[in-house]
Design a protein around this motif. Structure first.
Motif, PDB file in Angstrom:
ATOM      1  N   SER A  71       0.855  -1.199   0.000  1.00  0.00           N
ATOM      2  CA  SER A  71       0.000   0.000   0.000  1.00  0.00           C
ATOM      3  C   SER A  71       0.886   1.242   0.000  1.00  0.00           C
ATOM      4  N   MET A  72       1.693   1.362  -1.036  1.00  0.00           N
ATOM      5  CA  MET A  72       2.593   2.497  -1.223  1.00  0.00           C
ATOM      6  C   MET A  72       2.418   3.007  -2.648  1.00  0.00           C
ATOM      7  N   SER A  73       2.766   4.261  -2.859  1.00  0.00           N
ATOM      8  CA  SER A  73       2.689   4.791  -4.215  1.00  0.00           C
ATOM      9  C   SER A  73       3.748   4.103  -5.081  1.00  0.00           C
ATOM     10  N   PRO A  74       3.440   3.846  -6.359  1.00  0.00           N
ATOM     11  CA  PRO A  74       4.422   3.223  -7.248  1.00  0.00           C
ATOM     12  C   PRO A  74       5.752   3.966  -7.257  1.00  0.00           C
ATOM     13  N   LYS A  75       5.691   5.296  -7.203  1.00  0.00           N
ATOM     14  CA  LYS A  75       6.919   6.087  -7.210  1.00  0.00           C
ATOM     15  C   LYS A  75       7.768   5.766  -5.985  1.00  0.00           C
ATOM     16  N   LYS A  76       7.138   5.678  -4.807  1.00  0.00           N
ATOM     17  CA  LYS A  76       7.874   5.387  -3.580  1.00  0.00           C
ATOM     18  C   LYS A  76       8.463   3.985  -3.608  1.00  0.00           C
ATOM     19  N   VAL A  77       7.710   3.022  -4.139  1.00  0.00           N
ATOM     20  CA  VAL A  77       8.215   1.652  -4.239  1.00  0.00           C
ATOM     21  C   VAL A  77       9.461   1.611  -5.108  1.00  0.00           C
ATOM     22  N   LEU A  78       9.402   2.264  -6.263  1.00  0.00           N
ATOM     23  CA  LEU A  78      10.544   2.266  -7.184  1.00  0.00           C
ATOM     24  C   LEU A  78      11.750   2.971  -6.563  1.00  0.00           C
ATOM     25  N   GLU A  79      11.497   4.038  -5.818  1.00  0.00           N
ATOM     26  CA  GLU A  79      12.589   4.727  -5.141  1.00  0.00           C
ATOM     27  C   GLU A  79      13.231   3.828  -4.091  1.00  0.00           C
ATOM     28  N   THR A  80      12.398   3.092  -3.368  1.00  0.00           N
ATOM     29  CA  THR A  80      12.911   2.189  -2.332  1.00  0.00           C
ATOM     30  C   THR A  80      13.703   1.051  -2.952  1.00  0.00           C
ATOM     31  N   ILE A  81      13.195   0.503  -4.056  1.00  0.00           N
ATOM     32  CA  ILE A  81      13.912  -0.570  -4.749  1.00  0.00           C
ATOM     33  C   ILE A  81      15.276  -0.081  -5.248  1.00  0.00           C
ATOM     34  N   ALA A  82      15.298   1.142  -5.774  1.00  0.00           N
ATOM     35  CA  ALA A  82      16.562   1.719  -6.244  1.00  0.00           C
ATOM     36  C   ALA A  82      17.540   1.880  -5.083  1.00  0.00           C
ATOM     37  N   GLU A  83      17.022   2.304  -3.921  1.00  0.00           N
ATOM     38  CA  GLU A  83      17.875   2.452  -2.740  1.00  0.00           C
ATOM     39  C   GLU A  83      18.429   1.099  -2.304  1.00  0.00           C
ATOM     40  N   MET A  84      17.589   0.059  -2.371  1.00  0.00           N
ATOM     41  CA  MET A  84      18.029  -1.280  -1.991  1.00  0.00           C
ATOM     42  C   MET A  84      19.110  -1.807  -2.933  1.00  0.00           C
ATOM     43  N   GLU A  85      18.982  -1.474  -4.204  1.00  0.00           N
ATOM     44  CA  GLU A  85      20.006  -1.895  -5.170  1.00  0.00           C
ATOM     45  C   GLU A  85      21.320  -1.168  -4.886  1.00  0.00           C
ATOM     46  N   THR A  86      21.245   0.107  -4.563  1.00  0.00           N
ATOM     47  CA  THR A  86      22.439   0.889  -4.244  1.00  0.00           C
ATOM     48  C   THR A  86      23.150   0.318  -3.015  1.00  0.00           C
ATOM     49  N   GLU A  88      23.216  -2.691  -2.241  1.00  0.00           N
ATOM     50  CA  GLU A  88      23.616  -4.057  -2.605  1.00  0.00           C
ATOM     51  C   GLU A  88      22.835  -5.117  -1.830  1.00  0.00           C
ATOM     52  N   LEU A  89      21.578  -4.798  -1.522  1.00  0.00           N
ATOM     53  CA  LEU A  89      20.692  -5.783  -0.897  1.00  0.00           C
ATOM     54  C   LEU A  89      20.057  -6.676  -1.948  1.00  0.00           C
ATOM     55  N   ILE A  90      19.877  -6.144  -3.155  1.00  0.00           N
ATOM     56  CA  ILE A  90      19.209  -6.871  -4.229  1.00  0.00           C
ATOM     57  C   ILE A  90      19.966  -6.680  -5.541  1.00  0.00           C
ATOM     58  N   ARG A  91      19.569  -7.467  -6.539  1.00  0.00           N
ATOM     59  CA  ARG A  91      20.090  -7.317  -7.906  1.00  0.00           C
ATOM     60  C   ARG A  91      18.980  -7.662  -8.873  1.00  0.00           C
ATOM     61  N   PHE A  92      19.087  -7.199 -10.082  1.00  0.00           N
ATOM     62  CA  PHE A  92      18.113  -7.497 -11.130  1.00  0.00           C
ATOM     63  C   PHE A  92      18.678  -8.566 -12.067  1.00  0.00           C
ATOM     64  N   GLU A  93      17.847  -9.559 -12.399  1.00  0.00           N
ATOM     65  CA  GLU A  93      18.206 -10.578 -13.378  1.00  0.00           C
ATOM     66  C   GLU A  93      16.997 -10.833 -14.270  1.00  0.00           C
ATOM     67  N   ASN A  94      17.124 -10.424 -15.550  1.00  0.00           N
ATOM     68  CA  ASN A  94      16.030 -10.609 -16.522  1.00  0.00           C
ATOM     69  C   ASN A  94      14.706 -10.038 -16.028  1.00  0.00           C
ATOM     70  N   GLY A  95      14.766  -8.905 -15.372  1.00  0.00           N
ATOM     71  CA  GLY A  95      13.550  -8.253 -14.894  1.00  0.00           C
ATOM     72  C   GLY A  95      13.115  -8.686 -13.509  1.00  0.00           C
ATOM     73  N   ASP A  96      13.640  -9.820 -13.020  1.00  0.00           N
ATOM     74  CA  ASP A  96      13.305 -10.289 -11.676  1.00  0.00           C
ATOM     75  C   ASP A  96      14.244  -9.649 -10.650  1.00  0.00           C
ATOM     76  N   ILE A  97      13.717  -9.479  -9.439  1.00  0.00           N
ATOM     77  CA  ILE A  97      14.520  -8.938  -8.344  1.00  0.00           C
ATOM     78  C   ILE A  97      14.941 -10.104  -7.451  1.00  0.00           C
ATOM     79  N   LYS A  98      16.234 -10.231  -7.223  1.00  0.00           N
ATOM     80  CA  LYS A  98      16.747 -11.322  -6.405  1.00  0.00           C
ATOM     81  C   LYS A  98      17.565 -10.771  -5.243  1.00  0.00           C
ATOM     82  N   LEU A  99      17.537 -11.509  -4.149  1.00  0.00           N
ATOM     83  CA  LEU A  99      18.270 -11.093  -2.959  1.00  0.00           C
ATOM     84  C   LEU A  99      19.753 -11.398  -3.105  1.00  0.00           C
TER      85      LEU A  99
END
Length: 346
Positions: A71-86, A88-99
């Motif tokens: 229950s978050m705005s799409p913009k906030k979710v994407l910002e949080t995901i970007a922060e998590m990638e920065t 190094e909590l997650i990585r992207f593989e073929n569009g999927d998010i992996k830990l």
């Protein structure tokens, strides 16, 4: 020309507002700033948990999956995901998010606190089990590793939470659940309930309404695409497969199957006698201690003494003492009914 008194009043009001806004650590500005920081931490931890549970089930999530589940705005979710990638909590593989390893460790720490809190709520408080998950969802973000360790020690370092989920150790080790969903078994199977999934909530509430418990034996009578019929503690249950799929059982070997017919005390009829064979593992904390203090202990003979007009509560004769308890408590006491020929021989 401005009135000096008015100027002084305006100045005073301005200074007061500035004081309220920026007072060190306690001003509105700092409170709001801290709340945003907490929200960011909570959002990261919520996403980590979702990713962990998906991977644990052999699935992977993408950004849209996470947006649709929070229950978050799409913009906030994407910002949080970007922060998590920065971070190094997650990585992207073929569009999927992996830990990543760091994200996996972090997720297990959050899950550890959540499950320890559910264990605490079940053992040490009077909160209803339908509320455990929601309370733990909030508290999982508030404890650090040191506090989680203290909580675990206080609880005796439990291995499983009240739903049967394994509690990760401090080092991140987690025990497997050695069982399969109930619909995976064939008719005639006898097993023990070892896990009840508490998500999604709508299915969990249906299971709670049936009073099915961890540790109870089940005997599958009928199974098809529309329903599964099974017996547990001498009561019949009929569940849709989608609901039964949230119940995990471990199949029992012949030597593990008791010859006794186990009933709930709430099913005992007038003029019947029984012997207490135990108290359900679902009965915890203060309620369990109270029942034991009242004399509901193993090998004690019991029978119905008095029944109220609404049949709840009922009084039971235990060691020549009439004790009244409600059906909601009597269902936790497991009995073996004594047959007529057994009564006459004793």
């Amino acid at each position: 020309m401005t009135n000096p008194v008015t100027s002084l009043i305006v100045f005073g009001i301005t200074m007061l507002l500035l004081f309220i806004l920026f007072y060190p650590n306690k001003g509105i500005y700092w409170i709001v700033k801290r709340s945003f920081k907490v929200d960011s931490k909570t959002q990261i931890e919520d996403i980590l948990k979702k990713l962990y549970h998906a991977e644990d089930n052999g699935n992977y999530l993408n950004s849209n999956d996470i947006i649709n589940s929070l229950s978050m705005s799409p913009k906030k979710v994407l910002e949080t995901i970007a922060e998590m990638e920065t971070k190094e909590l997650i990585r992207f593989e073929n569009g999927d998010i992996k830990l990543n390893d760091l994200g996996m460790d972090y997720a297990l720490k959050v899950i550890r606190v959540h499950r320890l809190w559910e264990k605490y709520l079940s053992e040490k408080t009077g909160f209803d089990k339908k509320d455990w998950h929601e309370i733990a969802e909030k508290m999982e973000h508030k404890l650090d590793s040191t506090q989680a360790k203290e909580l675990a020690i206080n609880l005796g370092n439990p291995r499983f939470d009240p739903h049967g989920d394994p509690i990760p150790t401090e080092a991140g080790e987690i025990e497997p659940i050695n069982g399969k969903p109930l619909p995976s078994f064939t008719e005639g199977t006898i097993g023990r309930i070892i896990h009840i999934e508490d998500e999604p909530e709508i299915i969990y509430q249906q299971i709670l309404a049936e009073d099915l418990h961890i540790g109870s034996h089940v005997h599958i009578i009928e199974k098809n695409e529309k329903r599964i019929i099974f017996h547990s503690e001498s009561e019949e249950f009929i569940l849709a497969p989608i609901v039964a799929n949230n119940i995990t059982i471990s199949e029992l070997q012949k030597e593990e199957i008791s010859e006794k017919n186990t009933f709930r005390l709430s099913s005992l009829k007038e003029n019947e006698q029984a012997k207490i064979i135990g108290i359900s593992r679902e009965c915890r904390g203060e309620i369990r201690r109270r029942l034991l203090d009242l004399g509901f202990v193993i090998n004690t003979k019991i029978e119905v003494d008095l029944t109220s007009p609404m049949r709840n509560p009922r009084a039971y004769l235990v060691r020549d003492t009439s004790i009244a308890i409600r059906n909601e408590q009597a269902k936790f006491i497991l009995i073996e009914k004594i047959k007529n020929n057994e009564k006459s021989s004793k």
